[in-house]
Scaffold this motif. Structure first.
Motif, short mmCIF file in Angstrom:
data_model
loop_
_atom_site.label_atom_id
_atom_site.label_comp_id
_atom_site.label_asym_id
_atom_site.label_seq_id
_atom_site.Cartn_x
_atom_site.Cartn_y
_atom_site.Cartn_z
N VAL A 11 28.56 -39.78 11.60
CA VAL A 11 29.33 -41.29 12.73
C VAL A 11 29.25 -42.34 12.73
CG1 VAL A 11 31.35 -41.88 13.62
CG2 VAL A 11 31.51 -39.51 12.57
N GLU A 12 28.92 -43.37 12.46
CA GLU A 12 27.79 -44.97 12.48
C GLU A 12 28.64 -45.98 12.75
OE1 GLU A 12 23.90 -44.17 10.94
OE2 GLU A 12 22.99 -44.98 12.55
N GLY A 13 28.94 -46.79 13.77
CA GLY A 13 29.43 -48.13 14.38
C GLY A 13 31.42 -48.10 13.64
N LEU A 14 31.98 -46.35 14.03
CA LEU A 14 33.24 -46.80 13.49
C LEU A 14 34.04 -47.54 13.53
CD1 LEU A 14 33.98 -44.78 11.14
CD2 LEU A 14 34.66 -43.48 12.62
N THR A 15 34.47 -48.12 13.33
CA THR A 15 35.12 -48.98 13.86
C THR A 15 36.94 -49.02 12.94
OG1 THR A 15 34.21 -50.75 14.58
CG2 THR A 15 37.21 -51.81 14.77
N LYS A 16 38.17 -49.02 13.66
CA LYS A 16 39.60 -48.48 12.64
C LYS A 16 40.24 -49.10 13.50
CE LYS A 16 42.72 -46.96 10.48
NZ LYS A 16 42.50 -46.93 8.56
N LEU A 30 39.30 -47.23 17.09
CA LEU A 30 37.59 -47.49 17.83
C LEU A 30 37.34 -47.89 17.69
CD1 LEU A 30 37.46 -44.09 15.11
CD2 LEU A 30 38.67 -43.60 17.77
N LYS A 31 36.19 -48.53 18.84
CA LYS A 31 35.44 -49.32 18.07
C LYS A 31 33.85 -49.18 18.56
CE LYS A 31 35.67 -54.07 19.68
NZ LYS A 31 35.70 -54.71 21.16
N ASN A 32 33.48 -49.41 17.38
CA ASN A 32 31.60 -48.76 17.40
C ASN A 32 31.54 -47.59 17.77
OD1 ASN A 32 29.41 -49.88 16.62
ND2 ASN A 32 29.00 -51.05 18.06
N LEU A 33 32.18 -47.15 16.91
CA LEU A 33 31.68 -45.25 17.18
C LEU A 33 30.16 -44.71 16.48
CD1 LEU A 33 33.24 -42.97 19.15
CD2 LEU A 33 34.15 -41.84 17.00
N SER A 34 30.25 -43.45 17.90
CA SER A 34 28.34 -43.47 16.77
C SER A 34 28.42 -42.16 17.51
CB SER A 34 27.30 -44.15 16.59
OG SER A 34 27.94 -45.40 16.48
N PHE A 35 28.09 -41.00 16.77
CA PHE A 35 27.42 -39.36 16.85
C PHE A 35 27.64 -38.76 16.32
CE2 PHE A 35 31.19 -36.68 15.63
CZ PHE A 35 32.17 -37.98 15.83
N SER A 36 26.52 -37.70 16.31
CA SER A 36 26.16 -36.99 14.86
C SER A 36 26.22 -35.49 15.27
CB SER A 36 24.20 -37.40 14.63
OG SER A 36 23.77 -36.79 15.72
N VAL A 37 26.04 -34.71 14.63
CA VAL A 37 25.96 -33.24 14.79
C VAL A 37 25.79 -32.49 13.66
CG1 VAL A 37 27.77 -30.89 14.70
CG2 VAL A 37 29.01 -33.45 15.60
N ARG A 38 25.16 -31.67 14.60
CA ARG A 38 23.49 -31.15 13.77
C ARG A 38 24.44 -29.65 13.05
NH1 ARG A 38 20.61 -32.06 18.21
NH2 ARG A 38 21.72 -30.35 19.18
N LYS A 39 23.83 -29.21 12.06
CA LYS A 39 23.91 -28.17 11.04
C LYS A 39 24.63 -27.30 12.29
CE LYS A 39 23.03 -28.69 6.76
NZ LYS A 39 21.77 -29.11 5.88
N GLY A 40 25.16 -25.93 11.95
CA GLY A 40 25.92 -24.59 12.91
C GLY A 40 26.07 -25.06 14.55
N GLU A 41 26.41 -26.33 14.68
CA GLU A 41 26.53 -26.85 16.29
C GLU A 41 28.44 -26.89 16.20
OE1 GLU A 41 24.97 -29.63 18.88
OE2 GLU A 41 25.19 -30.63 17.76
N PHE A 42 28.60 -26.42 17.49
CA PHE A 42 29.97 -26.45 17.62
C PHE A 42 30.31 -27.97 19.10
CE2 PHE A 42 33.82 -23.84 17.83
CZ PHE A 42 34.78 -24.06 18.37
N GLN A 65 41.27 -44.36 5.93
CA GLN A 65 39.65 -45.08 5.89
C GLN A 65 39.31 -46.19 6.87
OE1 GLN A 65 37.38 -45.17 3.07
NE2 GLN A 65 38.91 -44.19 2.81
N PRO A 66 37.84 -46.75 7.56
CA PRO A 66 37.85 -46.94 8.29
C PRO A 66 37.48 -48.97 8.35
CG PRO A 66 35.68 -46.27 7.73
CD PRO A 66 37.16 -45.47 6.96
N LEU A 67 38.00 -49.44 9.07
CA LEU A 67 37.43 -50.99 9.00
C LEU A 67 36.83 -51.57 8.22
CD1 LEU A 67 39.32 -52.86 9.44
CD2 LEU A 67 38.79 -53.64 11.67
N SER A 68 35.48 -50.77 9.47
CA SER A 68 33.87 -50.73 9.32
C SER A 68 33.05 -49.39 9.83
CB SER A 68 33.96 -51.80 9.88
OG SER A 68 33.26 -52.22 10.99
N GLY A 69 31.84 -49.75 8.89
CA GLY A 69 30.91 -48.42 10.03
C GLY A 69 30.76 -47.76 8.70
N ALA A 70 30.48 -46.47 9.01
CA ALA A 70 30.04 -45.23 8.13
C ALA A 70 30.67 -43.59 8.72
CB ALA A 70 28.74 -45.54 7.03
#
Ligand SMILES: Nc1ncnc2c1ncn2[C@@H]1O[C@H](COP(=O)(O)OP(=O)(O)OP(=O)(O)O)[C@@H](O)[C@H]1O
Length: 260
Positions: A11-16, A30-42, A65-70
């Protein structure tokens, strides 16, 4: 953000924002939300009511759909989702509810019955195969929802407060069962909860969100060994140290502080 073969959700720079035509106003969820999750992670996402947790999950599930970010869910396939409100079909038996995604996928009857039987076993609903949802308790209905999500056979499971409406004891039981199922499945789980206790019980990592618009205040490793016993865990001092840490973060993020 570094993407590796071990990454499952990015999740990168998510704004909604939501526009309300009636009042001609806009809510930035949401404003500029970023994080990632590894495979198999909880991973558990905790945060105050209205901070944008469900919105983030719905964007990841491609329901919004987000306003911006990916957002990227690596490995393809749509994530399976379990919501808080029991999303079972009331007119279908337990067995038919669980078999539904298999039927949609066009799985042959024999294989479908075998797979459904296995899932019913996995979530402990033997003897209730033929029951209709109104004949089940809230906890049992959530077991059906979990089994149906597992039937989708997605690598990623998104769970939005799935046990939020249950009593404490049923909730603890289902947490233990979810851990067992997750341990055996190798799936990636992103789990939303209001409960700090629940997040620490389940997660490898807890992402603490601020008040709306939600951003990540902290990314905490929860290092308890696996498999976990949801009751025994409470004898571990680290559980209470982490509880204190998360609550201090939430308390420090006063309402309105992060408003745009
Ligand atoms: N469809 C929508 N239209 C307008 N506003 C919305 C919509 N969905 C969410 N919001 C607003 O966006 C903000 C974030 O909502 P969201 O449901 O994502 O929060 P949450 O953290 O999941 O809350 P809770 O924990 O109470 O479920 C809230 O202010 C909410 O009112």
């Amino acid at each position: 953000m570094t993407v590796t073969t071990e990454t499952s959700i990015i999740v990168e720079g998510l704004t909604k924002a939501f526009y309300e035509p009636r009042t001609d106003s806009e809510t930035i969820a949401l404003k500029n939300l970023s994080f990632s999750v590894r495979k198999g992670e909880f991973v558990c996402l905790v945060g105050p009511s209205g901070c944008g947790k469900t919105t983030a999950l719905r964007v990841i599930a491609d329901l919004e759909q987000p306003l911006s970010g990916a957002v990227q869910v690596v490995g393809g396939g749509r994530p399976a989702v379990v919501f808080q409100e029991q999303s079972v079909f009331p007119w279908m038996s337990v067995q038919d509810n669980i078999a539904f995604p298999l039927r949609v996928r066009g799985m042959w009857r024999k294989e479908r019955l075998e797979r459904t039987r296995h899932l019913i076993d996995l979530v402990g609903l033997n003897r209730f195969e033929k029951s209709l949802p109104h004949q089940l308790s809230g906890g049992m209905k959530q077991r059906v929802s979990v089994a149906r999500a597992l039937a989708e056979d997605a690598d990623v499971l998104l769970m939005d407060e799935p046990f939020g409406a249950l009593d404490e004891q049923t909730r603890l039981e289902l947490q233990q069962e979810l851990l067992r199922i997750w341990d055996a499945s190798g799936k990636t789980v992103l789990f939303i909860t209001h409960s700090v206790d629940e997040a620490l019980t389940l997660a490898d990592r807890v992402l603490v969100m601020s008040h709306r618009p939600g951003r990540i205040l902290a990314d905490l490793q929860v290092g308890f060994s696996r498999p976990r016993d949801v009751v025994e865990l409470r004898r571990d001092e680290r559980f209470w140290d982490l509880t204190y840490e998360v609550w201090s973060l939430l308390k420090g993020s006063a309402v309105g502080e992060g408003e745009a």
